[in-house]
Every structure is written in C-alpha cells, then in structure tokens.
Design a protein around this motif. Structure first.
Motif, PDB file in Angstrom:
ATOM      1  N   TRP A   1       0.691  -1.218  -0.057  1.00 15.75           N
ATOM      2  CA  TRP A   1       0.017   0.063  -0.108  1.00 15.75           C
ATOM      3  C   TRP A   1       0.671   1.323  -0.062  1.00 15.75           C
ATOM      4  O   TRP A   1       0.539   2.323  -0.579  1.00 15.75           O
ATOM      5  CB  TRP A   1      -1.029  -0.217   1.178  1.00 15.75           C
ATOM      6  CG  TRP A   1      -0.361   0.119   2.385  1.00 15.75           C
ATOM      7  CD1 TRP A   1       0.033  -0.919   3.199  1.00 15.75           C
ATOM      8  CD2 TRP A   1      -0.086   1.260   3.447  1.00 15.75           C
ATOM      9  NE1 TRP A   1       0.467  -0.615   4.515  1.00 15.75           N
ATOM     10  CE2 TRP A   1       0.548   0.692   4.618  1.00 15.75           C
ATOM     11  CE3 TRP A   1      -0.221   2.709   3.087  1.00 15.75           C
ATOM     12  CZ2 TRP A   1       0.936   1.569   5.349  1.00 15.75           C
ATOM     13  CZ3 TRP A   1       0.266   3.476   3.972  1.00 15.75           C
ATOM     14  CH2 TRP A   1       0.705   2.969   5.313  1.00 15.75           C
ATOM     15  N   VAL A   2       2.152   1.149   0.701  1.00 13.08           N
ATOM     16  CA  VAL A   2       2.864   2.399   0.811  1.00 13.08           C
ATOM     17  C   VAL A   2       3.375   2.502  -0.602  1.00 13.08           C
ATOM     18  O   VAL A   2       3.402   3.591  -1.136  1.00 13.08           O
ATOM     19  CB  VAL A   2       4.070   2.025   1.679  1.00 13.08           C
ATOM     20  CG1 VAL A   2       5.068   3.274   1.560  1.00 13.08           C
ATOM     21  CG2 VAL A   2       3.629   2.065   3.065  1.00 13.08           C
ATOM     22  N   TYR A   3       3.757   1.673  -1.507  1.00  9.31           N
ATOM     23  CA  TYR A   3       4.402   1.866  -2.737  1.00  9.31           C
ATOM     24  C   TYR A   3       3.144   2.531  -3.611  1.00  9.31           C
ATOM     25  O   TYR A   3       3.602   3.365  -4.448  1.00  9.31           O
ATOM     26  CB  TYR A   3       4.900   0.390  -3.591  1.00  9.31           C
ATOM     27  CG  TYR A   3       5.074   0.487  -4.826  1.00  9.31           C
ATOM     28  CD1 TYR A   3       6.406   1.232  -4.923  1.00  9.31           C
ATOM     29  CD2 TYR A   3       4.681   0.167  -5.945  1.00  9.31           C
ATOM     30  CE1 TYR A   3       6.934   1.184  -6.428  1.00  9.31           C
ATOM     31  CE2 TYR A   3       4.969   0.137  -7.159  1.00  9.31           C
ATOM     32  CZ  TYR A   3       6.139   0.726  -7.244  1.00  9.31           C
ATOM     33  OH  TYR A   3       6.551   0.808  -8.585  1.00  9.31           O
ATOM     34  N   ARG A   4       1.848   1.972  -3.606  1.00 11.25           N
ATOM     35  CA  ARG A   4       0.801   2.545  -4.408  1.00 11.25           C
ATOM     36  C   ARG A   4       0.645   3.945  -3.969  1.00 11.25           C
ATOM     37  O   ARG A   4       0.431   4.763  -4.811  1.00 11.25           O
ATOM     38  CB  ARG A   4      -0.414   1.741  -4.018  1.00 11.25           C
ATOM     39  CG  ARG A   4      -0.204   0.165  -4.719  1.00 11.25           C
ATOM     40  CD  ARG A   4      -1.907  -0.237  -4.841  1.00 11.25           C
ATOM     41  NE  ARG A   4      -2.135  -0.127  -3.478  1.00 11.25           N
ATOM     42  CZ  ARG A   4      -2.627  -1.406  -2.728  1.00 11.25           C
ATOM     43  NH1 ARG A   4      -2.714  -2.519  -3.443  1.00 11.25           N
ATOM     44  NH2 ARG A   4      -3.243  -1.096  -1.510  1.00 11.25           N
ATOM     45  N   ILE A   5       0.731   4.419  -2.913  1.00 13.75           N
ATOM     46  CA  ILE A   5       0.391   5.636  -2.386  1.00 13.75           C
ATOM     47  C   ILE A   5       1.623   6.540  -2.948  1.00 13.75           C
ATOM     48  O   ILE A   5       1.388   7.621  -3.554  1.00 13.75           O
ATOM     49  CB  ILE A   5       0.457   5.963  -0.930  1.00 13.75           C
ATOM     50  CG1 ILE A   5      -0.772   5.127  -0.261  1.00 13.75           C
ATOM     51  CG2 ILE A   5       0.330   7.495  -0.230  1.00 13.75           C
ATOM     52  CD1 ILE A   5      -1.000   5.221   0.997  1.00 13.75           C
ATOM     53  N   ARG A   6       2.684   6.264  -2.767  1.00 14.99           N
ATOM     54  CA  ARG A   6       4.024   6.707  -3.505  1.00 14.99           C
ATOM     55  C   ARG A   6       3.742   7.113  -4.876  1.00 14.99           C
ATOM     56  O   ARG A   6       4.227   8.113  -5.378  1.00 14.99           O
ATOM     57  CB  ARG A   6       5.091   6.027  -2.980  1.00 14.99           C
ATOM     58  CG  ARG A   6       6.530   6.731  -3.370  1.00 14.99           C
ATOM     59  CD  ARG A   6       7.788   5.979  -2.935  1.00 14.99           C
ATOM     60  NE  ARG A   6       9.071   6.389  -3.667  1.00 14.99           N
ATOM     61  CZ  ARG A   6       9.886   7.290  -2.673  1.00 14.99           C
ATOM     62  NH1 ARG A   6       9.439   7.859  -1.590  1.00 14.99           N
ATOM     63  NH2 ARG A   6      10.694   7.733  -3.286  1.00 14.99           N
ATOM     64  N   LYS A   7       3.662   6.005  -5.544  1.00 16.62           N
ATOM     65  CA  LYS A   7       3.436   6.200  -7.075  1.00 16.62           C
ATOM     66  C   LYS A   7       1.972   7.109  -7.345  1.00 16.62           C
ATOM     67  O   LYS A   7       2.123   7.794  -8.218  1.00 16.62           O
ATOM     68  CB  LYS A   7       3.006   4.632  -7.591  1.00 16.62           C
ATOM     69  CG  LYS A   7       4.377   3.992  -7.785  1.00 16.62           C
ATOM     70  CD  LYS A   7       5.294   4.514  -8.752  1.00 16.62           C
ATOM     71  CE  LYS A   7       6.643   4.132  -8.957  1.00 16.62           C
ATOM     72  NZ  LYS A   7       7.336   4.844  -9.647  1.00 16.62           N
ATOM     73  N   THR A   8       1.051   7.094  -6.695  1.00 15.00           N
ATOM     74  CA  THR A   8       0.158   7.753  -6.951  1.00 15.00           C
ATOM     75  C   THR A   8       0.278   9.284  -6.672  1.00 15.00           C
ATOM     76  O   THR A   8      -0.199  10.171  -7.509  1.00 15.00           O
ATOM     77  CB  THR A   8      -1.187   7.358  -5.860  1.00 15.00           C
ATOM     78  OG1 THR A   8      -1.453   6.279  -6.083  1.00 15.00           O
ATOM     79  CG2 THR A   8      -2.530   8.537  -6.169  1.00 15.00           C
TER      80      THR A   8
END
Length: 168
Positions: free
Chosen positions: A1-8
């Motif tokens: 989830w952290v990676y997705r937030i960072r990419k978003t």
C-alpha cells in the motif's frame, strides 16, 4: 500500500507540474530525486542547501507540527477531553500516525528514520509528562536503528545524519 500511495503521489505531481519545478517538488514531498537534472542538483550544492532535497527532520517536523495542531484543534471540540486535559495528549498520540505514514511514503532513508524516531519519542513525552532531552532522544534513535539493522552503523549516511544533529 505504501508503494501505491507513493506512485499515486508521483503520478499526480507529474500531471500538475512542469519540468524542473515538478522534479524538485517530488524530491521535497516524497524524496524521489531521480528526475532532478544534474544542473539543479549542482546549484543546490553550490548554494549549500542540497540537504533540503532529502527527507529529514525539517520535513518530518512540519508533518508532526501540522498534524499536532490540527488534532489538538479537533479534540478541543470535545468537552470531555478538555475537562480531563487530554487534548494535548490525544493530539500527540494521533500525530504519530501521519509521521509514520509520511516516513514510510518518503522511503525511510537513514535521516528519515532518525527524524521519525526522534519525533515519535518527543511526542511520547507529552504522555509521560517528562522533560524532553535531545541527546537522550538522539541516542535512543540510534539504538533503535541499530537494533533493527546493525550494519547501518558503518553507513556514511547514518554517521553523517547523527553527527550533524549532534553538532546542531
């Protein structure tokens, strides 16, 4: 989830910003420095402010301070918490969450880890009614980091991060 937030966040900044400004903004917000042109990095170094491009105490402190004041304001609307003097304590506890989330989103470099640990310890002093001792906090942050990753003691980023904060 952290990676997705960072990419978003990264994609959002790609859509709203332009050129060099976008790259610097990504470095300031999420610690992503790969898009910054060499000439910009060199200019920051010549000006002596290249440390602003890495996520550290300034950035984490801004998140902590902002969230603390917002949570304290929100909790002040509850008379039950006001009567028991729990608005500061509650704000300190709640402020830990955004600090940890921001640390994770920004990549948790050694300077970010140090900042997050030190700020969490500082926020916990509100709960135990103890005076904040900066050297003890710095030493505790170093010990926590070394417990989880002992080889970091030999990393230059770990050494410089702690040496600079100690000197300050």
């Amino acid at each position: 989830w952290v990676y997705r937030i960072r990419k978003t966040i990264s994609r959002t900044l790609d859509n709203i910003g332009e050129g060099d400004e976008r790259a610097v903004l990504k470095a300031l917000l999420i610690g992503e420095r790969s898009d910054i042109p060499d000439r910009i990095t060199e200019n920051f170094s010549k000006a002596g402010v290249s440390h602003l491009l890495s996520i550290s105490g300034l950035h984490v402190g801004i998140v902590a301070m902002t969230s603390f004041f917002i949570f304290r304001w929100m909790l002040s609307w509850f008379p039950f918490l006001l009567w028991r003097a729990w608005t500061r304590k509650g704000a300190a506890i709640l402020s830990i969450i955004p600090v940890l989330v921001y640390g994770l989103i920004s990549g948790m470099s050694p300077s970010t880890q140090r900042s997050v640990i030190m700020i969490v310890i500082f926020l916990m002093t509100f709960l135990i009614h103890k005076e904040h001792e900066p050297l003890n906090t710095l030493a505790t942050a170093a010990l926590v980091m070394l417990i989880f990753h002992p080889p970091s003691l030999f990393a230059i980023s770990f050494q410089l991060s702690f040496a600079s904060v100690f000197a300050i």
